[in-house]
Design a protein around this motif. Structure first.
Motif, mmCIF file in Angstrom:
data_model
loop_
_atom_site.group_PDB
_atom_site.id
_atom_site.type_symbol
_atom_site.label_atom_id
_atom_site.label_comp_id
_atom_site.label_asym_id
_atom_site.label_seq_id
_atom_site.Cartn_x
_atom_site.Cartn_y
_atom_site.Cartn_z
ATOM 1 N N LEU A 121 18.335 11.265 16.002
ATOM 2 C CA LEU A 121 19.268 12.289 15.679
ATOM 3 C C LEU A 121 18.453 13.174 14.779
ATOM 4 O O LEU A 121 18.735 14.303 14.954
ATOM 5 C CB LEU A 121 20.659 11.770 15.156
ATOM 6 N N GLN A 122 17.873 12.575 13.742
ATOM 7 C CA GLN A 122 17.293 13.577 12.680
ATOM 8 C C GLN A 122 15.903 14.328 13.585
ATOM 9 O O GLN A 122 15.823 15.512 13.127
ATOM 10 C CB GLN A 122 16.771 12.671 11.746
ATOM 11 N N ALA A 123 15.505 13.558 14.377
ATOM 12 C CA ALA A 123 14.343 14.208 15.200
ATOM 13 C C ALA A 123 14.872 15.401 15.951
ATOM 14 O O ALA A 123 13.859 16.272 16.341
ATOM 15 C CB ALA A 123 13.757 13.214 15.879
ATOM 16 N N CYS A 124 16.260 15.467 16.228
ATOM 17 C CA CYS A 124 16.730 16.530 17.095
ATOM 18 C C CYS A 124 16.625 17.847 16.333
ATOM 19 O O CYS A 124 16.247 19.049 17.095
ATOM 20 C CB CYS A 124 17.991 16.487 17.707
ATOM 21 N N ASP A 125 16.556 17.853 14.998
ATOM 22 C CA ASP A 125 16.321 19.143 14.360
ATOM 23 C C ASP A 125 17.532 20.100 14.807
ATOM 24 O O ASP A 125 17.088 21.397 14.724
ATOM 25 C CB ASP A 125 15.001 19.835 14.436
ATOM 26 N N LEU A 126 18.326 19.575 14.739
ATOM 27 C CA LEU A 126 19.858 20.428 15.110
ATOM 28 C C LEU A 126 20.865 19.909 14.271
ATOM 29 O O LEU A 126 20.996 18.569 14.009
ATOM 30 C CB LEU A 126 20.338 20.384 16.249
ATOM 31 N N PRO A 127 21.916 20.519 14.005
ATOM 32 C CA PRO A 127 23.086 19.981 13.102
ATOM 33 C C PRO A 127 23.499 18.641 13.833
ATOM 34 O O PRO A 127 23.951 18.748 15.077
ATOM 35 C CB PRO A 127 24.154 21.047 13.124
ATOM 36 N N GLY A 128 23.760 17.540 13.028
ATOM 37 C CA GLY A 128 24.230 16.382 13.691
ATOM 38 C C GLY A 128 25.623 16.477 14.532
ATOM 39 O O GLY A 128 25.727 15.910 15.425
ATOM 40 N N ARG A 129 26.359 17.042 13.832
ATOM 41 C CA ARG A 129 27.781 17.626 14.563
ATOM 42 C C ARG A 129 27.398 17.968 16.086
ATOM 43 O O ARG A 129 28.135 17.642 17.057
ATOM 44 C CB ARG A 129 28.674 18.148 13.707
ATOM 45 N N ARG A 130 26.492 19.108 16.156
ATOM 46 C CA ARG A 130 26.392 19.614 17.447
ATOM 47 C C ARG A 130 25.855 18.923 18.302
ATOM 48 O O ARG A 130 26.252 18.823 19.307
ATOM 49 C CB ARG A 130 25.463 20.971 16.977
ATOM 50 N N VAL A 131 24.942 17.981 17.944
ATOM 51 C CA VAL A 131 24.191 17.038 18.822
ATOM 52 C C VAL A 131 25.091 15.894 19.379
ATOM 53 O O VAL A 131 25.282 15.731 20.564
ATOM 54 C CB VAL A 131 22.965 16.109 18.283
ATOM 55 N N LEU A 132 25.734 15.131 18.569
ATOM 56 C CA LEU A 132 26.930 14.130 18.640
ATOM 57 C C LEU A 132 27.765 14.733 19.668
ATOM 58 O O LEU A 132 28.169 14.209 20.568
ATOM 59 C CB LEU A 132 27.377 13.519 17.583
ATOM 60 N N HIS A 133 28.510 15.713 19.099
ATOM 61 C CA HIS A 133 29.821 16.408 20.091
ATOM 62 C C HIS A 133 29.183 16.955 21.220
ATOM 63 O O HIS A 133 29.936 16.669 22.146
ATOM 64 C CB HIS A 133 30.312 17.377 19.371
ATOM 65 N N GLY A 134 28.118 17.528 21.379
ATOM 66 C CA GLY A 134 27.595 18.213 22.551
ATOM 67 C C GLY A 134 27.311 17.092 23.434
ATOM 68 O O GLY A 134 27.755 17.260 24.680
ATOM 69 N N ARG A 135 26.627 15.812 22.853
ATOM 70 C CA ARG A 135 26.457 14.971 24.084
ATOM 71 C C ARG A 135 27.449 14.230 24.784
ATOM 72 O O ARG A 135 27.738 13.647 25.778
ATOM 73 C CB ARG A 135 25.374 13.919 23.515
ATOM 74 N N LEU A 136 28.388 13.928 23.646
ATOM 75 C CA LEU A 136 29.713 13.288 24.071
ATOM 76 C C LEU A 136 30.341 14.152 25.216
ATOM 77 O O LEU A 136 31.010 13.706 26.363
ATOM 78 C CB LEU A 136 30.710 12.982 23.085
ATOM 79 N N ALA A 137 30.408 15.294 25.134
ATOM 80 C CA ALA A 137 30.962 16.461 26.212
ATOM 81 C C ALA A 137 30.242 16.227 27.396
ATOM 82 O O ALA A 137 30.762 16.419 28.496
ATOM 83 C CB ALA A 137 31.230 17.943 25.662
ATOM 84 N N GLU A 138 28.711 16.473 27.231
ATOM 85 C CA GLU A 138 27.962 16.204 28.493
ATOM 86 C C GLU A 138 28.268 15.078 29.096
ATOM 87 O O GLU A 138 27.967 15.045 30.445
ATOM 88 C CB GLU A 138 26.315 16.328 28.138
ATOM 89 N N LEU A 139 28.219 13.796 28.559
ATOM 90 C CA LEU A 139 28.180 12.705 29.312
ATOM 91 C C LEU A 139 29.762 12.479 29.647
ATOM 92 O O LEU A 139 30.098 11.679 30.988
ATOM 93 C CB LEU A 139 27.799 11.362 28.389
ATOM 94 N N LEU A 140 30.681 12.816 29.135
ATOM 95 C CA LEU A 140 32.040 12.432 29.630
ATOM 96 C C LEU A 140 32.908 14.052 29.664
ATOM 97 O O LEU A 140 33.677 14.277 29.006
ATOM 98 C CB LEU A 140 32.928 11.585 28.613
ATOM 99 N N PRO A 141 32.172 14.790 30.535
ATOM 100 C CA PRO A 141 33.001 16.140 30.669
ATOM 101 C C PRO A 141 34.500 16.309 31.010
ATOM 102 O O PRO A 141 35.113 17.184 30.650
ATOM 103 C CB PRO A 141 32.118 17.026 31.744
ATOM 104 N N HIS A 142 34.876 15.103 31.680
ATOM 105 C CA HIS A 142 36.383 15.127 32.094
ATOM 106 C C HIS A 142 37.355 14.415 31.025
ATOM 107 O O HIS A 142 38.559 14.454 31.263
ATOM 108 C CB HIS A 142 36.557 14.203 33.478
#
Length: 388
Positions: free
Chosen positions: A222-243
């Motif tokens: 997560l730290q290597a993404c160089d993006l806000p953690g909230r954005r990464v975690l929330h975004g990938r959850l929405a990407e993998l479970l869009p429904h």
């Protein structure tokens, strides 16, 4: 004793989650006359960010604690679907059903069971410990023959006794929420992601028209993404479970067992998340919490003169081979191809599927024959990729 207003307690437990409640329950189960104090900084019921999954092994522990029917009113989930980073898929019925019980419900029931068994439950935040001969003095108020630290991933007691936190390289971070699902949905889903591996999303139906949903990954990734953690975690959850749009999202750290500290010091024993007892393959921790709490409670009353060595031996006997197995598998699983191979073999061989469940949710180990089957598939897949 100076400062100890309540006299001497046989056991003081810090943290009233599954590990702490199990320790208190077990101590009173073995010695009904024991003076047991259970402290927590919060009142119950309270929410706790978690996947809410209680595997069959966790129910076994509840039975050992004398609480076999604690979650009988929650519907069992019998089917499990796992999608690997490369898209391999297995969907099967587990040998023994799992349950999904929100921690707001589960933890409160354990605390009430402890209170009903004669455990003193108090709201209190621990800030200081002092060794005084055959006792530990907690905040200058409570003198204990033994202390169980079950105060979570950021354990204050662990810091007070000088033991280090789990290194970041062995720490995961996850975000958890809830989503609406059909009432009849009874499939626990784990959907893995190659990007930032190891990383996966989950959906665990509760049985009431909601599901616990979330996404987790290793903290360094997560730290290597160089993006806000909230954005990464929330975004990938929405990407993998869009429904499954999630609500009530909360993040939490998971100290994995491959970075676990010593299980205590002096008369203080670490249990559950405070001991970094979280499966590095699945993030499962409730079974470990109940088991380690029970063993700590046993040591407190059966080896009151020196409980830590007894606790260490009991942990080694219950989880030693299993933890060595998960340590090795966690290293192998750094390659997503290894997980692809494991899921591919599990989709064709029932005994491999059952073994993955035992290792990921219980205390299973891997027989050499089955390890060879997965390794063989992994090597074959690697040769095919190089041949393209």
């Amino acid at each position: 004793m100076s400062g100890a207003a309540d006299g001497v307690w046989d056991l003081v437990v810090v943290g009233a989650g599954p590990a702490g409640s199990a320790a208190a329950l077990r101590a009173r189960q073995l010695r009904p006359e024991a003076r047991v104090l259970l402290l927590d900084r919060e009142d119950f019921p309270r929410d706790k960010a978690c996947g809410d999954g209680i595997a069959a092994h966790g129910r076994d522990e509840l039975a050992r604690l004398g609480l076999p029917g604690l979650i009988d009113d929650h519907r069992p989930t019998r089917r499990l679907e796992v999608v690997s980073p490369g898209g391999e898929r297995v969907h099967a019925t587990v040998a023994r059903p799992n349950h999904v019980v929100p921690r707001r419900v589960f933890d409160a029931r354990l605390v009430e069971a402890a209170r009903a068994r004669g455990v003193e439950v108090r709201r209190h935040r621990v800030r200081a410990l002092a060794e005084l001969g055959a006792h530990v003095l907690v905040d200058g108020l409570f003198a204990a023959r033994a202390v169980v630290a079950a105060d979570g991933a950021n354990s204050a007691v662990r810091r007070l006794i000088g033991l280090p936190a789990t290194p970041e390289r062995h720490t995961a971070i996850a975000v958890r929420g809830y989503a609406d699902v059909p009432v009849g949905d009874d499939v626990q889903l784990i959907a893995m992601q190659r990007e930032g591996w190891p990383a996966y999303a989950w959906s665990f139906p509760v049985g009431d028209g909601s599901a616990n949903v979330g996404f987790g990954m290793l903290l360094p990734r997560l730290q290597a993404c160089d993006l806000p953690g909230r954005r990464v975690l929330h975004g990938r959850l929405a990407e993998l479970l869009p429904h499954l749009p999630a609500r009530d999202l909360r993040a939490h750290h998971l100290p994995l067992s491959c970075g676990r500290p010593r299980p205590g010091a002096g008369r203080v024993m670490l249990a559950g998340d405070a001991a970094s007892l979280i499966n590095p393959l699945t993030g499962e921790g409730i079974y470990y919490a109940l088991l380690s709490g029970r063993l700590a409670g046993e040591a407190a009353v059966r080896a009151a003169g020196d409980p830590l060595p007894a606790y260490r031996r009991a942990l080694r006997g219950a989880l030693g081979r299993h933890l060595r197995t998960t340590d090795v598998l966690a290293r192998a699983a750094r390659s997503p191809g290894f997980i692809d191979a494991a899921i591919a073999v599990a989709s064709r061989r029932r005994e491999v599927f059952d073994l993955l469940v035992e290792v990921g949710l219980g205390a299973g180990t891997v027989p050499p024959r089955l390890a060879g089957a997965v390794a063989g598939r992994w090597l074959l897949d690697g040769l095919r990729l190089r041949g393209r």
